[in-house]
Design a protein around this motif. Structure first.
Motif, PDB file in Angstrom:
ATOM      1  N   UNK A  46     -22.302 -11.525 -43.510  1.00 37.57           N
ATOM      2  CA  UNK A  46     -21.684 -12.110 -44.692  1.00 37.57           C
ATOM      3  C   UNK A  46     -20.178 -11.896 -44.653  1.00 37.57           C
ATOM      4  N   UNK A  47     -19.436 -12.963 -44.880  1.00 36.85           N
ATOM      5  CA  UNK A  47     -17.980 -12.926 -44.864  1.00 36.85           C
ATOM      6  C   UNK A  47     -17.435 -12.891 -46.289  1.00 36.85           C
ATOM      7  N   UNK A  48     -16.399 -12.097 -46.472  1.00 38.53           N
ATOM      8  CA  UNK A  48     -15.708 -12.044 -47.756  1.00 38.53           C
ATOM      9  C   UNK A  48     -14.208 -12.158 -47.501  1.00 38.53           C
ATOM     10  N   UNK A  49     -13.440 -12.261 -48.571  1.00 38.39           N
ATOM     11  CA  UNK A  49     -11.990 -12.335 -48.435  1.00 38.39           C
ATOM     12  C   UNK A  49     -11.414 -11.053 -47.846  1.00 38.39           C
ATOM     13  N   UNK A  50     -12.181  -9.952 -47.909  1.00 40.54           N
ATOM     14  CA  UNK A  50     -11.677  -8.660 -47.443  1.00 40.54           C
ATOM     15  C   UNK A  50     -12.162  -8.296 -46.039  1.00 40.54           C
ATOM     16  N   UNK A  51     -13.276  -8.880 -45.580  1.00 39.27           N
ATOM     17  CA  UNK A  51     -13.815  -8.439 -44.291  1.00 39.27           C
ATOM     18  C   UNK A  51     -13.837  -9.506 -43.205  1.00 39.27           C
ATOM     19  N   UNK A  52     -13.516 -10.762 -43.534  1.00 33.07           N
ATOM     20  CA  UNK A  52     -13.697 -11.826 -42.545  1.00 33.07           C
ATOM     21  C   UNK A  52     -12.860 -11.591 -41.298  1.00 33.07           C
ATOM     22  N   UNK A  53     -11.584 -11.134 -41.466  1.00 31.50           N
ATOM     23  CA  UNK A  53     -10.727 -10.928 -40.320  1.00 31.50           C
ATOM     24  C   UNK A  53     -11.222  -9.772 -39.460  1.00 31.50           C
ATOM     25  N   UNK A  54     -11.738  -8.718 -40.095  1.00 31.65           N
ATOM     26  CA  UNK A  54     -12.291  -7.591 -39.362  1.00 31.65           C
ATOM     27  C   UNK A  54     -13.491  -8.023 -38.521  1.00 31.65           C
ATOM     28  N   UNK A  55     -14.383  -8.832 -39.113  1.00 31.60           N
ATOM     29  CA  UNK A  55     -15.573  -9.284 -38.391  1.00 31.60           C
ATOM     30  C   UNK A  55     -15.214 -10.255 -37.274  1.00 31.60           C
ATOM     31  N   UNK A  90     -25.563  -8.226 -45.307  1.00 25.54           N
ATOM     32  CA  UNK A  90     -24.758  -8.518 -46.482  1.00 25.54           C
ATOM     33  C   UNK A  90     -23.527  -7.616 -46.531  1.00 25.54           C
ATOM     34  N   UNK A  91     -22.595  -7.955 -47.395  1.00 31.42           N
ATOM     35  CA  UNK A  91     -21.356  -7.179 -47.495  1.00 31.42           C
ATOM     36  C   UNK A  91     -21.613  -5.740 -47.924  1.00 31.42           C
ATOM     37  N   UNK A  92     -22.772  -5.506 -48.553  1.00 33.14           N
ATOM     38  CA  UNK A  92     -23.131  -4.138 -48.947  1.00 33.14           C
ATOM     39  C   UNK A  92     -23.601  -3.304 -47.761  1.00 33.14           C
ATOM     40  N   UNK A  93     -23.831  -3.931 -46.619  1.00 33.67           N
ATOM     41  CA  UNK A  93     -24.351  -3.241 -45.451  1.00 33.67           C
ATOM     42  C   UNK A  93     -25.857  -3.335 -45.321  1.00 33.67           C
ATOM     43  N   UNK A 145     -20.743 -20.854 -51.837  1.00 35.64           N
ATOM     44  CA  UNK A 145     -19.601 -19.954 -51.714  1.00 35.64           C
ATOM     45  C   UNK A 145     -19.872 -18.789 -50.773  1.00 35.64           C
ATOM     46  N   UNK A 146     -21.126 -18.501 -50.482  1.00 37.75           N
ATOM     47  CA  UNK A 146     -21.463 -17.377 -49.607  1.00 37.75           C
ATOM     48  C   UNK A 146     -21.498 -17.851 -48.160  1.00 37.75           C
ATOM     49  N   UNK A 147     -20.554 -17.378 -47.348  1.00 33.18           N
ATOM     50  CA  UNK A 147     -20.424 -17.795 -45.958  1.00 33.18           C
ATOM     51  C   UNK A 147     -20.920 -16.682 -45.039  1.00 33.18           C
ATOM     52  N   UNK A 148     -21.536 -17.097 -43.920  1.00 30.59           N
ATOM     53  CA  UNK A 148     -22.094 -16.138 -42.966  1.00 30.59           C
ATOM     54  C   UNK A 148     -21.727 -16.542 -41.549  1.00 30.59           C
ATOM     55  N   UNK A 149     -21.360 -15.550 -40.748  1.00 27.67           N
ATOM     56  CA  UNK A 149     -20.959 -15.763 -39.365  1.00 27.67           C
ATOM     57  C   UNK A 149     -22.075 -15.347 -38.419  1.00 27.67           C
ATOM     58  N   UNK A 150     -22.359 -16.210 -37.439  1.00 24.86           N
ATOM     59  CA  UNK A 150     -23.233 -15.828 -36.328  1.00 24.86           C
ATOM     60  C   UNK A 150     -22.376 -15.724 -35.080  1.00 24.86           C
ATOM     61  N   UNK A 151     -22.253 -14.499 -34.549  1.00 26.77           N
ATOM     62  CA  UNK A 151     -21.441 -14.268 -33.354  1.00 26.77           C
ATOM     63  C   UNK A 151     -22.210 -14.697 -32.120  1.00 26.77           C
ATOM     64  N   UNK A 152     -21.515 -14.950 -31.014  1.00 26.07           N
ATOM     65  CA  UNK A 152     -22.205 -15.319 -29.771  1.00 26.07           C
ATOM     66  C   UNK A 152     -23.210 -14.256 -29.340  1.00 26.07           C
ATOM     67  N   UNK A 153     -24.355 -14.703 -28.843  1.00 25.99           N
ATOM     68  CA  UNK A 153     -25.412 -13.816 -28.328  1.00 25.99           C
ATOM     69  C   UNK A 153     -25.896 -12.834 -29.384  1.00 25.99           C
ATOM     70  N   UNK A 154     -25.912 -13.237 -30.630  1.00 30.13           N
ATOM     71  CA  UNK A 154     -26.408 -12.383 -31.706  1.00 30.13           C
ATOM     72  C   UNK A 154     -27.317 -13.210 -32.614  1.00 30.13           C
ATOM     73  N   UNK A 155     -28.394 -12.593 -33.065  1.00 35.61           N
ATOM     74  CA  UNK A 155     -29.306 -13.266 -33.993  1.00 35.61           C
ATOM     75  C   UNK A 155     -29.002 -12.919 -35.443  1.00 35.61           C
TER      76      UNK A 155
END
Length: 400
Positions: free
Chosen positions: A141-150, A99-102, A127-137
């Motif tokens: 959680x994506x927010x307007x402030x962290x999505x680009x960083x992730x 989650x965005x809280x860590x 409204x709560x969006x989540x990213x699954x990166x390649x080769x990761x389980x």
């Protein structure tokens, strides 16, 4: 009439109309605290067994499962089930999310886009969006402030896509925009990949065919009508609706209704200005309406069993082949006074509250029995208000 229509609408039209809507909203909110009804579905247990029955979302991250109609519910959280589904093409899986809280937390999620990089959201929070990166389980959680960083941190395999580019940084944080970026990324790292957007839903479409009888009273210059006795003449009501049933028990529907209202007031004495001459007056109404109605309802219980429901209705329509008439008959040689008004083409608003039950007829059909009270308000003739009581029967069947 046009010059005083706004004032008449406020006093004779909008006030009772809004009262009925406020009453309906309170009724439905009170009903919403009852147990969820569920829709046909399944739960996949931690051991991998598929349990089939009825599933309902009870809160943000908990589902209720009924093995059969009338059975006590079993409750599952993400740590207690691998997945659940409603309908044939619905799969919500239990996944670990950062989650965005860590903090790491197990969540029921549904896929929005599947590929080398995937996009999910929480099953009950679009409204709560989540990213699954390649080769990761793990889902992030994506927010307007962290999505680009992730994106920069986990999606580095495409040399042609720079998430630090100002044109990307300036994009709005929304599901559609992120899905387009992930589509570009997936096509870059896997040229043969094609977008997959799973069909998921916690709702079910049904058709409803209804028919019944209406009885009503009309108010038109009540001060003049005094204590006149209402003359009820029941007439027909026919309707066709498309309903969207949610697993929580709430439902929305819209459709067309044909409504025939006929009646008036029985003869009553009027003052003629003379003690020698007496008179009696009769009012009659014959109104045929075609209404486009929307409904918000709440049902209780589970499919396959007896289910009561409450519903609030709001809509608009038009009168056709409709008229009202007033006749005065005198005791002397004076001729009768007769006046007829053509109501065809007049627009009307409709609001109603209803209650009823659904009774199962096999696994795919339900018999509906219901009753409602409502009001029709003529926009061009706000002094004419009709109070409508109807009793209906109907059949609820699969949408297609």
């Amino acid at each position: 009439m046009k010059q005083f229509l706004p004032a008449r609408l406020t006093s004779a039209f909008l006030t009772p109309f809004y009262r009925l809507l406020v009453l309906g909203a309170g009724w439905l909110l009170a009903a919403g605290s009852a147990a969820a009804q569920g829709l046909p579905g399944y739960v996949v247990s931690l051991s991998g067994d598929t349990l089939r029955g009825f599933v309902a979302e009870t809160d943000a991250q908990r589902i209720a499962f009924y093995a059969q109609a009338g059975a006590p519910p079993q409750f599952f959280r993400p740590a207690q089930a691998r997945a659940y589904g409603i309908g044939r093409q619905t799969v919500y899986t239990s996944r670990l999310a950062r989650l965005k809280s860590g903090r790491d937390s197990l969540r029921f999620v549904r896929p929005l886009l599947l590929g080398p990089a995937s996009l999910y959201n929480a099953s009950s929070d679009s409204a709560r969006l989540l990213l699954q990166a390649p080769a990761s389980d793990t889902l992030y959680e994506l927010t307007a402030f962290n999505w680009n960083l992730l994106f920069n941190r986990h999606l580095r395999s495409c040399e042609y896509l720079d998430f630090s580019d100002p044109s990307i940084l300036s994009r709005r944080f929304e599901q559609r925009s992120l899905r387009l970026l992930l589509t570009q990324y997936n096509r870059c790292v896997q040229p043969g990949w094609k977008p997959v957007r799973p069909q998921t839903s916690t709702s079910q479409l049904r058709l409803a065919l209804t028919g019944g009888l209406t009885a009503y009273s009309a108010e038109a210059g009540r001060a003049l009508l005094g204590s006149a006795e209402v003359d009820h003449k029941p007439r027909a009501l026919l309707g066709l609706e498309v309903r969207l049933l949610h697993s929580s028990g709430w439902w929305l529907s819209g459709g067309l209704t044909y409504q025939h209202l006929r009646g008036g007031v029985k003869p009553f004495s009027i003052y003629t200005g003379s003690s020698v001459i007496t008179g009696s007056r009769t009012e009659t109404y014959d109104l045929k309406n075609l209404l486009l109605l929307g409904n918000l309802g709440r049902s209780f219980g589970q499919p396959g069993s007896f289910r009561p429901f409450v519903v609030a209705t709001l809509g608009a329509g038009v009168c056709f082949d409709s008229e009202s008439a007033s006749q005065v008959v005198y005791s002397s040689i004076l001729p009768p006074n007769y006046r007829s008004v053509d109501r065809s083409g007049q627009a009307a608003l409709h609001a109603a509250l209803g209650t009823g039950v659904w009774l199962p007829l096999g696994s795919r059909y339900d018999l509906q029995l219901s009753a409602s009270y409502g009001q029709n308000m003529m926009i061009q003739s706000p002094s004419l208000r009709t109070h409508v009581v109807s009793v209906q029967t109907g059949l609820m069947l699969p949408a297609w």
